[in-house]
Design an enzyme around this catalytic site. Structure first.
Site, PDB file in Angstrom:
ATOM      1  N   LYS A   1      34.423 -50.974  12.663  1.00  0.00           N
ATOM      2  CA  LYS A   1      34.822 -50.706  14.058  1.00  0.00           C
ATOM      3  C   LYS A   1      34.024 -49.562  14.665  1.00  0.00           C
ATOM      4  O   LYS A   1      34.262 -49.157  15.787  1.00  0.00           O
ATOM      5  CB  LYS A   1      36.311 -50.332  14.111  1.00  0.00           C
ATOM      6  CG  LYS A   1      37.245 -51.402  13.593  1.00  0.00           C
ATOM      7  CD  LYS A   1      38.688 -50.918  13.731  1.00  0.00           C
ATOM      8  CE  LYS A   1      39.655 -51.873  13.089  1.00  0.00           C
ATOM      9  NZ  LYS A   1      40.988 -51.280  12.952  1.00  0.00           N
TER      10      LYS A   1
ATOM     11  N   ARG B   1      30.316 -45.349  -3.000  1.00  0.00           N
ATOM     12  CA  ARG B   1      28.958 -45.911  -3.033  1.00  0.00           C
ATOM     13  C   ARG B   1      28.567 -46.242  -1.607  1.00  0.00           C
ATOM     14  O   ARG B   1      29.341 -46.825  -0.858  1.00  0.00           O
ATOM     15  CB  ARG B   1      28.916 -47.172  -3.891  1.00  0.00           C
ATOM     16  CG  ARG B   1      27.613 -47.927  -3.740  1.00  0.00           C
ATOM     17  CD  ARG B   1      27.445 -49.003  -4.758  1.00  0.00           C
ATOM     18  NE  ARG B   1      27.200 -48.444  -6.076  1.00  0.00           N
ATOM     19  CZ  ARG B   1      26.865 -49.180  -7.136  1.00  0.00           C
ATOM     20  NH1 ARG B   1      26.745 -50.476  -7.021  1.00  0.00           N
ATOM     21  NH2 ARG B   1      26.632 -48.614  -8.301  1.00  0.00           N
TER      22      ARG B   1
ATOM     23  N   ARG C   1      30.350 -53.462 -12.018  1.00  0.00           N
ATOM     24  CA  ARG C   1      30.699 -52.599 -13.156  1.00  0.00           C
ATOM     25  C   ARG C   1      31.018 -51.162 -12.755  1.00  0.00           C
ATOM     26  O   ARG C   1      31.928 -50.574 -13.327  1.00  0.00           O
ATOM     27  CB  ARG C   1      29.650 -52.671 -14.277  1.00  0.00           C
ATOM     28  CG  ARG C   1      28.398 -51.903 -14.103  1.00  0.00           C
ATOM     29  CD  ARG C   1      27.211 -52.660 -14.644  1.00  0.00           C
ATOM     30  NE  ARG C   1      26.790 -53.657 -13.685  1.00  0.00           N
ATOM     31  CZ  ARG C   1      26.844 -54.955 -13.888  1.00  0.00           C
ATOM     32  NH1 ARG C   1      27.281 -55.431 -15.002  1.00  0.00           N
ATOM     33  NH2 ARG C   1      26.443 -55.784 -12.945  1.00  0.00           N
ATOM     34  N   THR C   2      30.328 -50.615 -11.809  1.00  0.00           N
ATOM     35  CA  THR C   2      30.594 -49.212 -11.495  1.00  0.00           C
ATOM     36  C   THR C   2      32.018 -49.048 -10.955  1.00  0.00           C
ATOM     37  O   THR C   2      32.769 -48.186 -11.387  1.00  0.00           O
ATOM     38  CB  THR C   2      29.564 -48.675 -10.488  1.00  0.00           C
ATOM     39  OG1 THR C   2      28.262 -48.867 -11.035  1.00  0.00           O
ATOM     40  CG2 THR C   2      29.776 -47.196 -10.211  1.00  0.00           C
TER      41      THR C   2
ATOM     42  N   HIS D   1      22.339 -41.814  -8.720  1.00  0.00           N
ATOM     43  CA  HIS D   1      23.492 -42.461  -9.343  1.00  0.00           C
ATOM     44  C   HIS D   1      23.846 -41.590 -10.560  1.00  0.00           C
ATOM     45  O   HIS D   1      23.619 -41.982 -11.709  1.00  0.00           O
ATOM     46  CB  HIS D   1      23.078 -43.884  -9.759  1.00  0.00           C
ATOM     47  CG  HIS D   1      24.221 -44.807 -10.040  1.00  0.00           C
ATOM     48  ND1 HIS D   1      25.522 -44.378 -10.189  1.00  0.00           N
ATOM     49  CD2 HIS D   1      24.250 -46.154 -10.208  1.00  0.00           C
ATOM     50  CE1 HIS D   1      26.293 -45.437 -10.428  1.00  0.00           C
ATOM     51  NE2 HIS D   1      25.545 -46.520 -10.446  1.00  0.00           N
TER      52      HIS D   1
HETATM   53  C1  NCD Z   1      22.639 -49.987 -10.615  1.00  0.00           C
HETATM   54  C2  NCD Z   1      22.798 -49.446  -9.209  1.00  0.00           C
HETATM   55  O1  NCD Z   1      23.744 -49.805  -8.510  1.00  0.00           O
HETATM   56  O2  NCD Z   1      21.957 -48.634  -8.856  1.00  0.00           O
HETATM   57  N1  NCD Z   1      23.765 -50.696 -11.053  1.00  0.00           N
HETATM   58  C3  NCD Z   1      24.789 -49.999 -11.644  1.00  0.00           C
HETATM   59  O3  NCD Z   1      25.438 -49.200 -11.023  1.00  0.00           O
HETATM   60  N2  NCD Z   1      24.966 -50.180 -12.948  1.00  0.00           N
HETATM   61  C4  NCD Z   1      21.374 -50.696 -10.849  1.00  0.00           C
HETATM   62  C5  NCD Z   1      20.979 -51.839  -9.958  1.00  0.00           C
HETATM   63  O4  NCD Z   1      21.707 -52.226  -9.034  1.00  0.00           O
HETATM   64  O5  NCD Z   1      19.909 -52.382 -10.201  1.00  0.00           O
END
Ligand code: NCD
Length: 315
Positions: free
Chosen positions: A86, A107, A56-57, A135
């Site tokens: 690499k 990320r 989703r992100t 986050h």
């Molecule tokens: C979260 C994350 O990646 O920290 N997910 C997200 O981005 N909605 C929560 C999780 O992974 O539990």
């Protein structure tokens, strides 16, 4: 908004950087973009560089960019499929991608990685999760959800339940909540997964009331918001420890009924077993709508980061 680099770029790295005034502007812009189809990011390119799994992100950032008329280049598994495999350093990758894109959404599995990237990037960097660090865009969308559903943030009582040790979403959300008045936070976790002292110290400094408990059931009737989280399996060095703790809080319809009528149930998703699918039909279950709100907030953030002067004009 602090965290702007010396050349005036706005990176989004950690929740502490946002002021309530900035947050209000982002929320107003998110509301505006929901009602008005605009393409202010035509001709701009966003790179999504994800070294950890995500659905989703990444999709919500990409959808937000496309809806605003921008374009996207992406790697969904940078750990394996980028030059990192690499042996390239994060810094070198960021220097290179800075030449291809106008904004980098990143990320990474290491805490602090987004901040490191922002130091060498020549375009804005948005932290989409750095290990067990933060986050911040999730926290903004969480706050937007609360504000929209409950009509405000001051004075709420919220329980955050589950993995408070490794969960970065609760860390960022705690930092944001510390900026509002009379918020009461109840941290619900097993002893081994308690929230970090850095968060508790921050909340003390900001005069935010919090307490800790292991018992979810008892606190439910006092809540406006229940924020459930997943036990972060991938962050445990000892699999046996995860096995011991998994399934520690499972929200059933009977437990959800103990919440006041007006209360909302949130979750950053993905869920494993901490909310029964039988709860989904409850009007209190907000976690899927939360992902829609996330799209609006990320549209607002991208517009802000990529056209900061238009944002200033709106002040
Ligand atoms: C979260 C994350 O990646 O920290 N997910 C997200 O981005 N909605 C929560 C999780 O992974 O539990």
């Amino acid at each position: 908004m602090s965290f702007s680099a010396s050349n005036g770029m706005n990176h989004i790295i950690q929740a502490q950087q946002f002021t309530p005034e900035f947050i209000k502007k982002i929320f107003d812009l998110a509301n505006h973009l929901e009602m008005n189809h605009e393409t202010p990011l035509k001709g701009k390119i966003m790179a999504t560089l994800f070294y950890e799994p995500s659905t989703r992100t990444r999709f919500s950032f990409e959808s937000a960019m496309l809806r605003l008329g921008g374009q996207v280049i992406t790697t969904e598994n940078a750990r394996e499929f980028s030059s990192a495999a690499k042996g390239e350093t994060l810094e070198d990758s960021i220097r290179v991608v800075s030449n291809y894109a106008d904004v980098i959404v990143m990320r990474h599995f290491e805490e602090g990685a987004a901040e490191r990237a922002s130091r060498v990037a020549s375009v804005p960097v948005i932290n989409a999760g750095d290990g067990k660090g933060q986050h911040p865009t999730q926290a903004l969308l969480d706050l937007y959800t609360i504000n929209r559903e409950l009509g405000g943030i001051d004075g709420i009582t919220i329980a955050m339940a589950g993995d408070l040790k490794y969960g970065r979403t609760i860390r960022s959300l705690s930092y944001l909540l510390g900026k509002y008045k009379n918020v009461k936070i109840i941290f619900v976790s097993p002893e081994a997964l308690r929230v970090g002292t850095d968060i508790k110290e921050y909340l003390k400094r900001h005069n935010t009331t919090y307490h800790e408990t292991e018992k979810l059931e008892e606190v439910l009737p006092s809540l406006d918001v229940l924020y459930q989280t997943r036990i972060q399996k991938e962050r445990f060095s000892d699999p046996a420890e995860y096995e011991k703790l998994k399934g520690c809080y499972q929200l059933t319809p009977a437990l959800a009924d103990r919440l006041p009528k007006h209360a909302i149930i949130m979750h950053p998703l993905p869920r494993v077993d901490e909310i029964s699918p039988l709860v989904d039909a409850s009007p209190k279950a907000l976690y899927f709508k939360q992902t829609y709100y996330g799209l609006l907030v990320r549209m607002a953030l991208l517009k802000f980061v990529l056209t900061p002067s238009s944002f200033r004009d709106e002040e």
